[in-house]
Design an enzyme around this catalytic site. Structure first.
Site, PDB file in Angstrom:
ATOM      1  CG  ASP A  35      30.578 -46.489  -6.624  1.00  0.00           C
ATOM      2  OD1 ASP A  35      29.573 -46.214  -5.964  1.00  0.00           O
ATOM      3  OD2 ASP A  35      31.123 -45.694  -7.418  1.00  0.00           O
ATOM      4  CG  MET A  68      25.668 -50.067  -4.558  1.00  0.00           C
ATOM      5  SD  MET A  68      26.348 -49.429  -6.107  1.00  0.00           S
ATOM      6  CE  MET A  68      27.934 -48.867  -5.514  1.00  0.00           C
ATOM      7  CG  MET A 137      21.338 -44.988  -5.637  1.00  0.00           C
ATOM      8  SD  MET A 137      23.093 -44.588  -5.730  1.00  0.00           S
ATOM      9  CE  MET A 137      23.453 -44.940  -7.460  1.00  0.00           C
TER      10      MET A 137
HETATM   11  C1  DX5 Z   1      26.736 -46.535  -9.692  1.00  0.00           C
HETATM   12  C2  DX5 Z   1      27.693 -45.896  -8.714  1.00  0.00           C
HETATM   13  C3  DX5 Z   1      28.150 -44.548  -9.057  1.00  0.00           C
HETATM   14  C4  DX5 Z   1      28.868 -44.426 -10.386  1.00  0.00           C
HETATM   15  C5  DX5 Z   1      28.427 -43.122 -10.972  1.00  0.00           C
HETATM   16  O1  DX5 Z   1      26.211 -47.659  -9.117  1.00  0.00           O
HETATM   17  O2  DX5 Z   1      27.072 -45.818  -7.423  1.00  0.00           O
HETATM   18  O3  DX5 Z   1      28.935 -43.979  -8.012  1.00  0.00           O
HETATM   19  O4  DX5 Z   1      30.272 -44.456 -10.320  1.00  0.00           O
HETATM   20  O5  DX5 Z   1      28.917 -43.023 -12.251  1.00  0.00           O
HETATM   21  P1  DX5 Z   1      28.515 -41.842 -13.234  1.00  0.00           P
HETATM   22  O6  DX5 Z   1      28.871 -40.550 -12.553  1.00  0.00           O
HETATM   23  O7  DX5 Z   1      29.338 -42.139 -14.441  1.00  0.00           O
HETATM   24  O8  DX5 Z   1      27.031 -41.969 -13.463  1.00  0.00           O
HETATM   25 ZN    ZN Z   2      28.173 -44.726  -5.846  1.00  0.00          ZN
END
Ligand code: DX5
Ligand code: ZN
Length: 218
Positions: A35, A68, A137
């Site tokens: 990420d 992101m 998402m």
């Molecule tokens: C959030 C990230 C995710 C994050 C997910 O912006 O894109 O990849 O690591 O974390 P969990 O699985 O803990 O919701």
């Molecule tokens: Zn992610």
């Protein structure tokens, strides 16, 4: 085909990152999820290119890189050099999405497009044929450990319908709040790949959790 699992290193132990990557290497996951946050597109800042390049040196899994960041097209070549195998950009951050997807593919990577929770899947209609992965998402991007947004299950259904109706080869990947309960329902709704951060890395036995996610049946 069983579900693809992509453990998110956002919840890994950054003081012992090598150890966590070795765990992922030993596990049944196919991908590892990275990420990248810029503090502009999302309110958080994570890690960047030098870390990705180091991870590439020891990872035996495909690097599934989730950008992101604003203007992701500026960094396509850099992430290719750092070792990304799948490069995912947000639809909300990409003014010329078609061109960006072509550039990712020309650079030799799989092209992913991520949708925030509020973005309808019908925004993909004109581009779905060109995409290798759609990342839905199921939390608002920026942080690990948030609670799952239920609407993501219905959204996965809708995207599965769109992909089936158009014959697109795109895989459906879901990111945020994935555990055995949400994961099972997402797979039933048509998900091909599940990202899991805190569920994997905050558990006592991360390899076992990855194994359990692989077992979720459609
Ligand atoms: C959030 C990230 C995710 C994050 C997910 O912006 O894109 O990849 O690591 O974390 P969990 O699985 O803990 O919701
Ligand atoms: Zn992610």
């Amino acid at each position: 085909m069983s579900v693809i699992v992509s453990p998110s290193l956002l919840s890994a132990d950054f003081l012992n990152l090598g150890k966590d990557i070795e765990m992922v290497n030993r596990s049944e996951s196919e991908w590892v999820h990275l990420d990248i946050m810029d503090g502009v597109f999302v309110p958080n800042i994570s890690y960047g290119l030098p870390i990705v390049a180091q991870i590439k040196k020891i990872s035996r899994k495909l690097l599934d890189v989730h950008l992101m960041i604003v203007q992701p097209e500026r960094y396509i070549e850099d992430f290719r050099k750092a070792g990304a195998d799948i490069l995912t950009v947000h639809i909300e951050a990409s003014t010329h999405l078609h061109r960006t997807i072509q550039q990712i593919k020309t650079a030799g990577m799989k092209a992913g497009v991520a949708l925030n929770p509020h973005t309808p899947v019908n925004q993909l209609e004109e581009i779905i044929h060109d995409i290798d992965v759609v990342l839905l998402m199921s939390v608002n991007p920026g942080f690990g450990g948030q609670s799952f947004i239920e609407q993501a299950v219905e959204k996965t259904h809708k995207l599965r319908k769109l992909i089936n109706a158009t014959g697109s080869p795109a895989l459906i990947e879901i990111d945020g709040g994935v555990n055995y309960d949400t994961g099972r329902r997402l797979v039933q709704a048509g998900a091909d790949a599940l990202v899991a951060g805190s569920f994997v890395f905050k558990s006592k036995n991360p390899e076992e959790i990855i194994h359990g996610l692989k077992e979720l049946d459609s």
